[in-house]
Design an enzyme around this catalytic site. Structure first.
Site, short mmCIF file in Angstrom:
data_model
loop_
_atom_site.label_atom_id
_atom_site.label_comp_id
_atom_site.label_asym_id
_atom_site.label_seq_id
_atom_site.Cartn_x
_atom_site.Cartn_y
_atom_site.Cartn_z
N SER A 199 -36.08 -9.47 43.33
CA SER A 199 -36.47 -8.74 44.53
C SER A 199 -37.50 -7.66 44.22
CB SER A 199 -35.21 -8.18 45.20
OG SER A 199 -35.49 -7.69 46.48
N ASP A 246 -40.04 -11.27 46.66
CA ASP A 246 -39.37 -12.45 47.24
C ASP A 246 -39.41 -12.47 48.76
OD1 ASP A 246 -37.51 -10.32 47.41
OD2 ASP A 246 -35.84 -11.73 47.55
N ASP A 276 -38.34 -10.61 51.36
CA ASP A 276 -37.29 -10.28 52.33
C ASP A 276 -37.36 -8.82 52.79
OD1 ASP A 276 -36.32 -9.02 50.05
OD2 ASP A 276 -34.41 -10.10 50.00
#
Length: 462
Positions: A106, A252, A254
């Site tokens: 992340s 990533d 998100d």
């Protein structure tokens, strides 16, 4: 160097000794634990798992190890290769798969990687399931399959395009309305898979795209956490290009942050506020965010006649609360948008489309939009953990010290004062205590954080 084992997966730095870092042996062990759990959980003869990764430098190595381990357990793999977290999440049910693994750390820097684990719905595992996988890994109770029963690998690199098509089909997204607005947007893809997905989505919506760090090499040009102190280049680029706004995602994809037309941060916390404002204006309902998120979402929700509730930090907790309250939009204040009409996962592609619709229907600039929302300011600080620190004891003492205030202890300690709040919790992804505050001015937010940190440090040495 660090290895963090939690119910949400395993995360660590590459290299070093097994058990202390995310080494090849650790990647194999935890992939085997997940596959072993999945075989027991599903009770099915034939299993399929979807795998995708961000562009970080260790991604191909970790992917090869994880895929080979699952194949060795007799599990078939659908390999999306370079992908995004939300893309893998939507691919799992579309493939009728039994689970998924996203290989990404992340927002962590390039030396980190992780295995993020999904169930058959493409949603993160719950605490009980995560704990079971950790137990299997600890016991190393694996049984690999014989040669005639090895799993197979199918490559499918079309899923980012499929994901974009899914976004375009959402009931509150109208591509023609967005195209008519003739937006110009700068995109910072931090040289990961957001540099593939976000420009493709924008182009499908008729937006003029200016790319910045959109080559998925895994060489992050700045700290990949989308915070103001890391984003000087795109702030300057938005102004220089006379763009309508800028879009920043983490590796990533998100987490989603916007840069206003004047080069100032829109505010990660206000990503969810703006998207909720649009959705609630069309389909009234309830919202959920986590305890570390801004009060601004509560204000906007109540303005539209809905009910706001807070969940413990962590996507799985927010999703559970959203399902319980039938929330129509929710997420986390770090720029994570969860829109159930699409799927129960943080999704920057969905958030981008909803924000574009909001801007296309509003008369004004992004800076003007931000100025119209309730004005709160956050401070996000951290305290590095050392082996001698008893975090649970520290948090208990802080809760006792503020027992006369409005307290929540479902996730660390949240202290709600009349005009501001502070949330203290041990991170699931880094060896730190997070100290988040919110107030009516930036100075007050920082001052409150510094005051609380000083109190924690005093307790630690007492």
């Amino acid at each position: 160097m660090t290895l963090i084992k939690s119910i949400s997966g395993i995360r660590g730095t590459i290299g070093g000794r097994p058990g202390d870092n995310l080494t090849p042996l650790d990647a194999v062990k935890f992939a085997a634990a997940y596959g072993t759990w999945l075989k027991d959980y599903s009770k099915k003869e034939a299993l399929t798992v979807v795998i995708g990764r961000d562009a970080r430098l260790s991604g191909q190595m970790i992917q090869d190890l994880v895929v080979a381990t699952l194949v060795g357990l007799g599990i078939d793999v659908v390999d999306l290769d370079l992908s995004t977290t939300p893309t893998v999440e939507i691919a799992v049910p579309l493939e009728k798969a039994d689970g998924g693994i996203i290989l990404t750390a992340s927002h962590n820097p390039k030396q980190w990687n992780a295995l993020k684990l999904l169930n058959e719905k493409g949603e993160f595992l719950d605490a009980e399931q995560g704990a079971r996988i950790l137990k299997i890994a600890e016991e190393e109770n694996f049984s690999f399959t014989e040669v005639d029963d090895l799993g197979t690998v199918t490559r499918n690199d079309a899923y980012i395009d499929i994901h974009i098509d899914e976004v375009l089909e959402l009931s509150l997204v109208d591509a023609e309305v967005i195209k008519a607005a003739k937006f110009k947007v700068v995109v910072d893809g931090v040289n990961s898979t957001g540099g593939i997905a976000i420009p493709k989505l924008l182009e499908a919506l008729g937006v003029t795209v200016v790319k910045l760090y959109c080559d998925p090499t895994g060489h992050f040009p700045h700290n990949p956490e989308p915070l103001k102190e890391h984003l000087g280049a795109i702030c300057e680029k938005v102004v220089a290009e006379k763009a309508d706004f800028g879009i920043v995602v983490d590796p990533d994809v998100d987490r989603l942050a916007f840069i206003a037309n004047d080069g100032e941060m829109f505010g990660e916390e206000y990503t969810l506020v703006a998207c909720a404002d649009y959705v609630l204006g069309k389909t009234p309902g309830n919202t959920v965010s986590n305890l570390s998120s801004s009060r601004a979402l509560r204000d906007i929700t109540e303005k539209h006649g809905g009910v706001y509730e807070a969940a413990a930090v962590g996507e799985v907790n927010v999703v559970a609360k959203m399902k319980a309250t039938k929330a129509i939009i929710g997420g986390e204040g770090n720029g994570g948008i969860i829109y159930p009409e699409s799927h129960y996962g943080r999704d920057s592609l969905v958030g981008t489309a909803l924000f574009l619709m909001l801007m296309a229907e509003r008369d004004g600039t992004v800076a003007e939009l931000r100025a119209g929302y309730p004005s709160y300011f956050m401070s996000k600080k951290k305290i590095a953990l050392t082996p001698d620190l008893d975090v649970d004891s520290i948090l208990e003492k802080m809760a006792a010290a503020y027992k006369n205030e409005q307290l929540s202890t479902i996730d660390g300690v949240k202290i709600d004062f009349a005009e501001n709040w502070v949330h203290l919790r041990k991170s699931n992804t880094e060896p730190i205590i997070r100290v988040y505050t919110e107030a009516k001015s930036q100075e007050e937010a920082h001052a409150l954080a510094d005051k609380i940190i000083a109190e924690i440090e005093a307790i630690a040495v007492s």
